[in-house]
Design a protein around this motif. Structure first.
Motif, PDB file in Angstrom:
ATOM      1  N   ARG A   1      -3.434   5.241  -2.859  1.00  0.00           N
ATOM      2  CA  ARG A   1      -4.015   5.256  -4.207  1.00  0.00           C
ATOM      3  C   ARG A   1      -5.461   4.770  -4.189  1.00  0.00           C
ATOM      4  O   ARG A   1      -6.315   5.291  -4.921  1.00  0.00           O
ATOM      5  CB  ARG A   1      -3.172   4.397  -5.149  1.00  0.00           C
ATOM      6  N   ARG A   2      -5.733   3.787  -3.356  1.00  0.00           N
ATOM      7  CA  ARG A   2      -7.115   3.296  -3.253  1.00  0.00           C
ATOM      8  C   ARG A   2      -8.027   4.386  -2.691  1.00  0.00           C
ATOM      9  O   ARG A   2      -9.147   4.580  -3.170  1.00  0.00           O
ATOM     10  CB  ARG A   2      -7.145   2.066  -2.350  1.00  0.00           C
ATOM     11  N   GLN A   3      -7.555   5.090  -1.689  1.00  0.00           N
ATOM     12  CA  GLN A   3      -8.350   6.171  -1.108  1.00  0.00           C
ATOM     13  C   GLN A   3      -8.586   7.283  -2.122  1.00  0.00           C
ATOM     14  O   GLN A   3      -9.692   7.837  -2.212  1.00  0.00           O
ATOM     15  CB  GLN A   3      -7.647   6.717   0.133  1.00  0.00           C
TER      16      GLN A   3
ATOM     17  N   VAL B   1      -2.580   1.801  -0.415  1.00  0.00           N
ATOM     18  CA  VAL B   1      -3.791   2.235   0.292  1.00  0.00           C
ATOM     19  C   VAL B   1      -4.109   3.689  -0.039  1.00  0.00           C
ATOM     20  O   VAL B   1      -5.281   4.051  -0.217  1.00  0.00           O
ATOM     21  CB  VAL B   1      -3.620   2.035   1.808  1.00  0.00           C
TER      22      VAL B   1
ATOM     23  N   PHE C   1      -8.287  -5.878   2.875  1.00  0.00           N
ATOM     24  CA  PHE C   1      -7.479  -4.812   3.464  1.00  0.00           C
ATOM     25  C   PHE C   1      -7.523  -4.886   4.992  1.00  0.00           C
ATOM     26  O   PHE C   1      -6.518  -4.653   5.665  1.00  0.00           O
ATOM     27  CB  PHE C   1      -7.959  -3.447   2.963  1.00  0.00           C
TER      28      PHE C   1
ATOM     29  N   GLU D   1     -11.563  -4.222  -7.488  1.00  0.00           N
ATOM     30  CA  GLU D   1     -12.520  -3.176  -7.122  1.00  0.00           C
ATOM     31  C   GLU D   1     -12.679  -2.174  -8.258  1.00  0.00           C
ATOM     32  O   GLU D   1     -13.796  -1.754  -8.580  1.00  0.00           O
ATOM     33  CB  GLU D   1     -12.067  -2.456  -5.848  1.00  0.00           C
ATOM     34  N   GLN D   2     -11.568  -1.803  -8.863  1.00  0.00           N
ATOM     35  CA  GLN D   2     -11.602  -0.816  -9.938  1.00  0.00           C
ATOM     36  C   GLN D   2     -12.219  -1.378 -11.215  1.00  0.00           C
ATOM     37  O   GLN D   2     -12.999  -0.707 -11.894  1.00  0.00           O
ATOM     38  CB  GLN D   2     -10.178  -0.316 -10.229  1.00  0.00           C
TER      39      GLN D   2
ATOM     40  N   ALA E   1     -11.189   6.166  -4.580  1.00  0.00           N
ATOM     41  CA  ALA E   1     -12.534   6.221  -3.995  1.00  0.00           C
ATOM     42  C   ALA E   1     -13.032   7.658  -3.931  1.00  0.00           C
ATOM     43  O   ALA E   1     -14.199   7.937  -4.220  1.00  0.00           O
ATOM     44  CB  ALA E   1     -12.517   5.598  -2.601  1.00  0.00           C
TER      45      ALA E   1
ATOM     46  N   HIS F   1      -7.565  -4.350  -4.944  1.00  0.00           N
ATOM     47  CA  HIS F   1      -7.801  -2.989  -5.429  1.00  0.00           C
ATOM     48  C   HIS F   1      -8.101  -2.994  -6.929  1.00  0.00           C
ATOM     49  O   HIS F   1      -9.014  -2.299  -7.401  1.00  0.00           O
ATOM     50  CB  HIS F   1      -6.576  -2.126  -5.131  1.00  0.00           C
ATOM     51  N   GLU F   2      -7.359  -3.792  -7.670  1.00  0.00           N
ATOM     52  CA  GLU F   2      -7.572  -3.858  -9.113  1.00  0.00           C
ATOM     53  C   GLU F   2      -8.948  -4.436  -9.448  1.00  0.00           C
ATOM     54  O   GLU F   2      -9.622  -3.953 -10.375  1.00  0.00           O
ATOM     55  CB  GLU F   2      -6.455  -4.681  -9.759  1.00  0.00           C
TER      56      GLU F   2
ATOM     57  N   GLN G   1     -13.189  -4.866   0.954  1.00  0.00           N
ATOM     58  CA  GLN G   1     -12.570  -4.286   2.145  1.00  0.00           C
ATOM     59  C   GLN G   1     -11.991  -5.352   3.076  1.00  0.00           C
ATOM     60  O   GLN G   1     -10.999  -5.116   3.756  1.00  0.00           O
ATOM     61  CB  GLN G   1     -13.611  -3.446   2.909  1.00  0.00           C
TER      62      GLN G   1
END
Length: 249
Positions: free
Chosen positions: A216-218, A214, A194, A183-184, A221, A180-181, A191
């Motif tokens: 926070r990731r959503q 998850v 995950f 990705e940001q 996004a 996630h980090e 993906q």
């Protein structure tokens, strides 16, 4: 043969400590009490071996072209801190911290083997088990440290205790947190990491923390998508307000 393995020999390290082990054995035979701690030479040899964990990058991130990917030691450190926070999870948090420090220690010798390395689970286990035995020899097989490393590693691999279950959950959780980090920070799509962990958390703590991550990731996004839409709307509005072009004379 094993393209993902870091082929490193520790024969020189073993040779450097062989003489010391022989001296210790002779002292024991002569009636001197043996120490439960590694000798200074053995301790420094082991600690210098761990430098490889600090410099070896995690294979999954390298495959995904992550810039400046984390090392094996980076991964293990945050797992240790996760274990520190698990004092109310119904497990021995101290044992979880020690297990987190040990669970990937064999990778100092064999590298970070992933499912994409064309190495079977059985072969991976054998390579890492052999590495643990070499580490035991380095530390001194009968020392407390050597036995602790072996026992913690086997406990984790066999998933034989609640502590092992939680640390395994932290292993997966740390991976998707790092995904996630990345990705940001790097705009990557990760993906697959995950997908590989969905529904595979065994403990209440692991599931709860993964659900929070998850979510926070959503949210991130959704926020990125909303921001992109606003930019597009603003751009369209700006285009509509452009002054008419002067007629050509």
């Amino acid at each position: 043969m094993l393209s993902c393995l870091v082929r490193r020999s520790i024969s020189s390290i073993i040779k450097r400590t062989a003489a010391q082990r022989n001296r210790a054995r002779m002292a024991t035979d002569a009636g001197s009490p043996s120490s439960s701690m590694p000798t200074p030479a053995a301790a420094i040899d082991f600690l210098m071996l761990l430098e490889r964990l600090k410099t070896t990058k995690r294979t999954g991130w390298v495959r995904c072209n992550v810039q400046q990917p984390e090392s094996i030691a980076d991964h293990m450190y945050r797992m240790g801190m996760m274990s520190l926070l698990a004092s109310d999870a119904g497990v021995d948090a101290g044992r979880c911290m020690r297990m987190a420090l040990v669970h990937d220690v064999a990778e100092a010798l064999v590298g970070d083997i992933t499912p994409h390395c064309n190495v079977s689970d059985e072969q991976k286990y054998k390579l890492e088990a052999d590495a643990i035995q070499q580490i035991k020899q380095m530390l001194g097989e009968h020392t407390y440290a050597a036995q602790e490393v072996d026992q913690l590693w086997q406990e984790y691999e066999q998933q034989s205790t609640p502590e092992a279950h939680l640390v395994k959950d932290f292993d997966k959780l740390e991976m998707i947190m790092q995904a996630h980090e990345y990705e940001q920070s790097q705009g990557l799509g990760l993906q697959q990491f995950f997908d590989s962990t969905r529904g595979r958390f065994r403990t209440d703590t692991g599931r709860a923390w993964a659900e929070e991550l998850v979510l926070r990731r959503q949210q991130a996004a959704a926020g990125a998508a909303a921001g992109s839409t606003e930019v597009e709307i603003a751009a369209e509005a700006g285009a509509d307000k452009q002054p008419p072009k002067a007629p050509l004379l």
